[in-house]
Design an enzyme around this catalytic site. Structure first.
Site, PDB file in Angstrom:
ATOM      1  CD  GLU A   1      -1.178  -2.653  -0.571  1.00 40.55           C
ATOM      2  OE1 GLU A   1      -0.683  -1.603  -0.165  1.00 40.55           O
ATOM      3  OE2 GLU A   1      -0.543  -3.440  -1.305  1.00 40.55           O
TER       4      GLU A   1
ATOM      5  CG  ASP B   1       2.538  -6.169  -1.327  1.00 40.46           C
ATOM      6  OD1 ASP B   1       2.431  -5.245  -0.518  1.00 40.46           O
ATOM      7  OD2 ASP B   1       3.230  -6.108  -2.357  1.00 40.46           O
TER       8      ASP B   1
ATOM      9  CG  ASP C   1       2.835   1.040   2.401  1.00 36.69           C
ATOM     10  OD1 ASP C   1       4.070   0.872   2.493  1.00 36.69           O
ATOM     11  OD2 ASP C   1       2.064   0.177   1.920  1.00 36.69           O
TER      12      ASP C   1
END
Ligand code: GLC
Ligand code: CA
Length: 548
Positions: A255, A198, A325
């Site tokens: 990410e 992340d 998201d």
């Protein structure tokens, strides 16, 4: 080089919204275990679950207060161990979310760090004095407002790029790294198969923490330049790889917002031993156009092709069009009003057969759509609430704010998974923690299982086709009909095997001259139309895959 994770088809689970097993309205680990046969039947090899750690849930689990415990609402560590064993028993693999740009403000590390200025863990986070009675600098956080929060007890500010309850770890500090690596080894010793990392792109900050230029005289200024892919970040990745990744046969996906194809190889070039794949954001940025305006095929071709070419023979792509998201792809790029099924299946084929490992986000495989919001109370996402506050301060009306958040909001993809047409969509016996999309009476797994022409069965066929044909995994990608305004078409070629993927990304029929692309000797192996009437004309949102 051929490897298992290149051949895998991956599925992302947002545990809170996937399946509730114990009737409290909240999805949980046992709920995931219950549905493993469904995933296996779909053809899934690799599962990524969003954070399931202990968390006060300021950002739905992306604020972790203990990396080695399970969130009580999701179950126990024994439930996790059973989930992992059941995944492996079915020949699948499981990766977990590694959220280490920040912790929760309830993490013991932060509690210690904030307890006094001379606590040994003070430097595990970034603490600074205020400047002229205000924040140490003018950075705006990613979820709006200042990136700093004042701590009255020690009279300093701490840095948080996300919510104020997500203080950023200080990756300059070697003790922080060691503590994180120990935690990673602990999970790997359990047998997990890798990590989705992340916000890795934000881990390095501009070292002087200087103000960013503020030509518009804003109170807080968008600050990405000072912490997005900042110089030196890759040294952190190298360090993590040397200390952890390289000791296991695992898969890693970072990410990485802000990365363009020209720099992709630096992250995933095979000889570099950094990450296996990245979730890049270039195509996702096309979401941010006005409501109702779809990205053009030309824009899509440019971005996807650049990534395919940049990594050919050098590294590997992570392919995705949805996640927790983003808004739902069929609502955003397709035509849910007129051609829901056609556009859902066409968009599926478009990204899925490129070179890379395809990821499916829960519900995407049944063509779930965006939902309806009628007021602030309908939103759950902390970033939506912050934007509401910000836009209100800017004088925006409630209607404008709802329209904006309906069009862009993360809550769209967080409504409960639609398993059947019953009141709670088969997600839970009880009232779900978050509103169920009203269209679950029509769009649901149970109905689509029965229907040979469903989106679900199309995904199943698509997955089966990719698994059967190595050229669709490893073959070279080549764009064709590059200037066609409606059709996105590409070749996948390896040795003698040759496939053509055709997608009409529009709600009108589209044709091309045979001279530009001949179908001589080709056999259609997958398509979303009942029949092919004219070979050189595609119906609205028609997709076909040909084998030559
Ligand atoms: C990532 C996650 C997102 C989360 C943020 C902060 O972007 O995907 O859901 O809010 O990081 O952890
Ligand atoms: Ca539950």
């Amino acid at each position: 080089m051929a490897t298992w994770w290149k051949e895998a088809v991956a599925y992302q689970i947002y545990p809170r919204s996937f399946k509730d097993s114990n009737g409290d309205g909240i999805g949980d680990l046992n709920g995931i275990t219950e549905k493993l046969d469904y995933l296996k039947e779909l053809g899934i090899d690799l599962i990524w679950i969003c954070p399931m750690y202990k968390s006060p849930n300021d950002d739905n689990g992306y604020d972790i207060s203990d990396y080695q415990q399970i969130m009580a609402e999701f179950g126990t560590m024994a439930d996790f161990d059973r989930l992992l064993a059941e995944v492996h028993a079915r020949g699948m693999r499981l990766i977990i979310d590694l959220v280490v740009n920040h912790t929760s403000d309830e993490h013991p590390w932060f509690l210690e760090s904030s307890s006094s200025r001379d606590n040994p863990k003070r430097d595990w986070y970034t603490w600074r004095d205020g400047k002229n009675g205000a924040e140490p600098n003018n950075w705006e956080g990613i979820f709006k407002g200042s990136a700093w929060e004042f701590d009255p007890q020690t009279e300093q500010y701490y840095l948080h790029l996300f919510t104020r309850r997500q203080p950023d770890l200080n990756w300059e500090n070697p003790q922080v790294r060691t503590a994180v690596y120990d935690m990673m080894h602990w999970w790997l010793a359990k047998g997990i198969d890798g990590f989705r990392i992340d916000a890795i792109c934000h881990m390095k900050k501009e070292p002087t923490l200087a103000d960013v230029p503020n030509p518009d005289k804003l109170r807080y200024v968008p600050s990405m330049k000072s912490h997005l892919n900042y110089d030196g970040l890759l040294e952190y990745v190298d360090d993590m790889s040397r200390n952890v990744f390289q000791h296991y046969d695992i898969v890693t996906v970072g990410e990485v917002n802000g990365l363009d194809s020209a720099h992709a190889e630096e992250w995933v070039g095979e000889h570099r031993n950094r990450l296996n794949m990245v979730f890049q954001f270039e195509h996702v940025r096309l979401w941010e156009t006005e409501a109702g305006i779809r990205p053009s095929p030309a824009q899509l071709k440019k971005i996807f092709t650049a990534w395919q070419e940049a990594l050919e023979g050098k590294g590997w792509n992570a392919l995705y069009v949805e996640n927790h998201d983003l808004t739902r792809i069929t609502s955003r790029w397709g035509d849910t009003q007129h051609y829901w099924r056609e556009s859902a299946t066409c968009l599926a084929t478009l990204y899925f057969l490129m070179q890379g490992t395809p990821f499916i986000y829960q519900g995407q495989e049944i063509g779930m759509t965006n939902t309806r919001f009628s007021g602030l109370a309908d939103f759950d996402d902390v970033s939506a609430k912050n934007m509401w506050r910000d836009m209100t301060a800017q004088g925006k009306s409630e209607e404008e704010i709802i329209a904006f958040l309906t069009h862009t909001g993360r809550d769209n993809s967080r409504t409960p998974m639609q398993w059947d047409h019953s009141a709670n969509a088969g997600f839970s016996e009880a009232k779900p923690w978050f509103q169920v999309n009203a269209n679950h009476t029509i769009i649901n797994v149970a109905a689509q299982r029965q229907d040979p022409d469903s989106v679900l069965n199309f995904y199943r066929a698509l997955i089966a086709l990719r698994k059967k044909e190595r050229a669709l995994i490893y073959g070279r990608y080549r764009l064709v009909l590059a200037d066609h305004p409606q059709i996105y078409a590409y070749w996948r070629e390896q040795d003698d095997a040759k496939f053509l993927v055709l997608c009409n990304l529009s709600s009108k029929s589209a044709q091309w001259p045979e001279g530009d692309l001949s179908l001589d000797g080709a056999k259609c192996v997958l398509g979303n139309a009942a029949q092919i009437d004219e070979p050189y004309r595609l119906h609205h949102w028609e997709t076909r895959v040909y084998q030559f």
